[in-house]
Design an enzyme around this catalytic site. Structure first.
Site, PDB file in Angstrom:
ATOM      1  N   TYR A 141       0.819  -1.217   0.000  1.00  0.00           N
ATOM      2  CA  TYR A 141       0.000   0.000   0.000  1.00  0.00           C
ATOM      3  C   TYR A 141       0.855   1.269   0.000  1.00  0.00           C
ATOM      4  O   TYR A 141       0.404   2.323  -0.437  1.00  0.00           O
ATOM      5  CB  TYR A 141      -0.904   0.041   1.241  1.00  0.00           C
ATOM      6  CG  TYR A 141      -2.229  -0.645   1.080  1.00  0.00           C
ATOM      7  CD1 TYR A 141      -2.297  -2.005   0.800  1.00  0.00           C
ATOM      8  CD2 TYR A 141      -3.419   0.056   1.212  1.00  0.00           C
ATOM      9  CE1 TYR A 141      -3.517  -2.638   0.658  1.00  0.00           C
ATOM     10  CE2 TYR A 141      -4.643  -0.570   1.076  1.00  0.00           C
ATOM     11  CZ  TYR A 141      -4.683  -1.911   0.804  1.00  0.00           C
ATOM     12  OH  TYR A 141      -5.898  -2.529   0.668  1.00  0.00           O
ATOM     13  N   LYS A 186       3.191 -15.459   2.598  1.00  0.00           N
ATOM     14  CA  LYS A 186       3.393 -16.200   1.343  1.00  0.00           C
ATOM     15  C   LYS A 186       4.884 -16.464   1.233  1.00  0.00           C
ATOM     16  O   LYS A 186       5.566 -16.045   0.291  1.00  0.00           O
ATOM     17  CB  LYS A 186       2.829 -15.378   0.167  1.00  0.00           C
ATOM     18  CG  LYS A 186       2.821 -16.090  -1.166  1.00  0.00           C
ATOM     19  CD  LYS A 186       1.736 -17.154  -1.284  1.00  0.00           C
ATOM     20  CE  LYS A 186       1.845 -17.869  -2.616  1.00  0.00           C
ATOM     21  NZ  LYS A 186       0.943 -19.051  -2.713  1.00  0.00           N
ATOM     22  N   ASP A 243      -6.321  -6.924   4.136  1.00  0.00           N
ATOM     23  CA  ASP A 243      -7.441  -6.291   3.434  1.00  0.00           C
ATOM     24  C   ASP A 243      -8.339  -7.371   2.834  1.00  0.00           C
ATOM     25  O   ASP A 243      -9.563  -7.341   2.979  1.00  0.00           O
ATOM     26  CB  ASP A 243      -6.904  -5.368   2.333  1.00  0.00           C
ATOM     27  CG  ASP A 243      -8.023  -4.696   1.562  1.00  0.00           C
ATOM     28  OD1 ASP A 243      -8.964  -4.190   2.205  1.00  0.00           O
ATOM     29  OD2 ASP A 243      -7.965  -4.677   0.310  1.00  0.00           O
TER      30      ASP A 243
END
Ligand code: IPM
Ligand code: MG
Length: 355
Positions: A141, A186, A243
């Protein structure tokens, strides 16, 4: 006791849910003998229209000297075509960053009364009580970005310090709850995720040895949220994963409109907002579900204003209103249920609070 709260109604259904949230906050403050000082300011599209900026300096200054901030929602199709740098959403991102609100708490609980509103089978929903801790001021972001006519890039960067502090928030929460943490990443693909996993492993082992920790890849976590939701307690993850998974988790409860959030910094200052967006399609129609907004006030009382009794009273009043059969349109209808508008649902909660 004096408490100052800034209200940023924002766009779309934001002002309608903010009105109900403020009614509830005022009622609780009165009941607890708190001298509540309320101020309202512009953010998002409303601020672009008035000041050509999604976060005017006057709004930020007001928030900085308050005890807590409530935000309705930002965004809408009428601002989608303007330049990327002055989108309404940028006001919210800048506010999070300016106030240093690095930890975003998003609970996903279920109400037995609403089991049929969830697309997930009722037997999976019993005992679901999750809190997602989303890192909020770093990652993709806020990384370097750019575009040319034929390409674009966004970068995800994290420092050890940013990961440590959000893991500590998750650890402290887990200690007050069921003492379980799922750290989502991840790490099979991303360097930032490998740093995340190393750092989380160390912080939890060194500082929270009493907590049971599992590390899960984000794709698997998306699946496990549906296949075994009741197994999760606290989940901690980066900005983007948080999110996405928090919207998914909201459907365990039955509607995006139900869920509150708290964004906090190192001090007690926090920004409290429902996780739903501005829902321009139903704006101004008295159809929005105010529960996410009202429960955000409960979180404000608990985390910023040090009034946990008020928080409990609000949560009980919301649950009692659902038990009494009140529903907003997003929660479905049925025999014995009263489908009401935004303001009437607020009335029901206020009645329960007074009772
Ligand atoms: C959220 C929203 C925001 C985000 C948008 C409005 C910028 O989706 O709070 O989840 O992506 O953080
Ligand atoms: Mg979102």
């Amino acid at each position: 006791m004096r408490k100052s709260v800034v209200v940023l109604p924002g766009d779309g259904i934001g002002p309608e849910v903010a009105t109900q949230a403020v009614r509830v906050l005022s009622a609780v403050a009165e009941k607890l003998g708190v001298d509540l000082e309320l101020a309202t300011a512009l953010i998002g599209g409303a601020a672009i229209d008035a000041h050509n900026s999604p976060l005017p300096e006057s709004t930020l200054a007001l928030c900085e000297k308050s005890d807590a901030v409530f935000l309705g929602a930002v965004g809408g199709p009428q601002w989608a075509k303007v330049a990327v740098s002055i989108r309404p959403e940028q006001g919210l991102l800048d506010l999070r960053r300016a106030l240093g609100l690095f930890a975003n708490l998003r609970p996903a609980m279920t109400y037995p009364e609403l089991a049929s509103a969830s697309p997930v089978r009722a037997d999976k929903l019993a005992d679901v009580d999750i809190i997602i801790v989303r890192e909020l001021t770093g990652g993709i972001y806020f990384g370097r970005r750019g575009r040319t006519a034929s390409a674009a890039f966004d970068t995800c960067e994290y420092t050890v310090g940013e990961i440590e502090r959000v893991c500590r928030v998750a650890g402290r929460l887990a200690q007050q709850r069921r003492k379980k943490i799922a750290s989502v990443d991840k790490a099979n693909v991303l360097d930032t995720s490998r740093l995340w996993r190393e750092t989380a492993t160390r912080i939890f082992a060194d500082e929270f040895p009493d907590i049971e920790v599992e590390h899960i890849y984000v794709d698997a976590a998306a699946m496990h949220l549906l296949s075994r939701p009741s197994a999760f307690d606290v989940m901690v993850m980066d900005n983007m994963f948080g999110d996405i998974l928090s919207d998914e988790a909201s459907m365990l409860a039955g509607s995006l409109g139900l869920l509150p959030s708290a964004s906090i910094n190192e001090n007690r200052l926090g920004l409290y907002e429902p996780i739903h967006g501005s829902a321009p399609d139903i704006a101004g129609l008295d159809k929005a579900n105010p529960i996410g907004a009202i429960l955000s006030i409960a979180m404000m009382l608990r985390y910023s204003l040090d009034l946990p009794a008020g928080a409990d009273a609000i949560e009980q009043a919301v649950h009692a209103s659902l038990k009494a059969g009140y529903r907003t349109a997003d929660l479905g209808s049925g025999p014995g249920l009263a489908v009401v508008g935004t303001a009437a649902f607020g009335d029901a909660v206020l009645t329960e609070l007074a009772g």
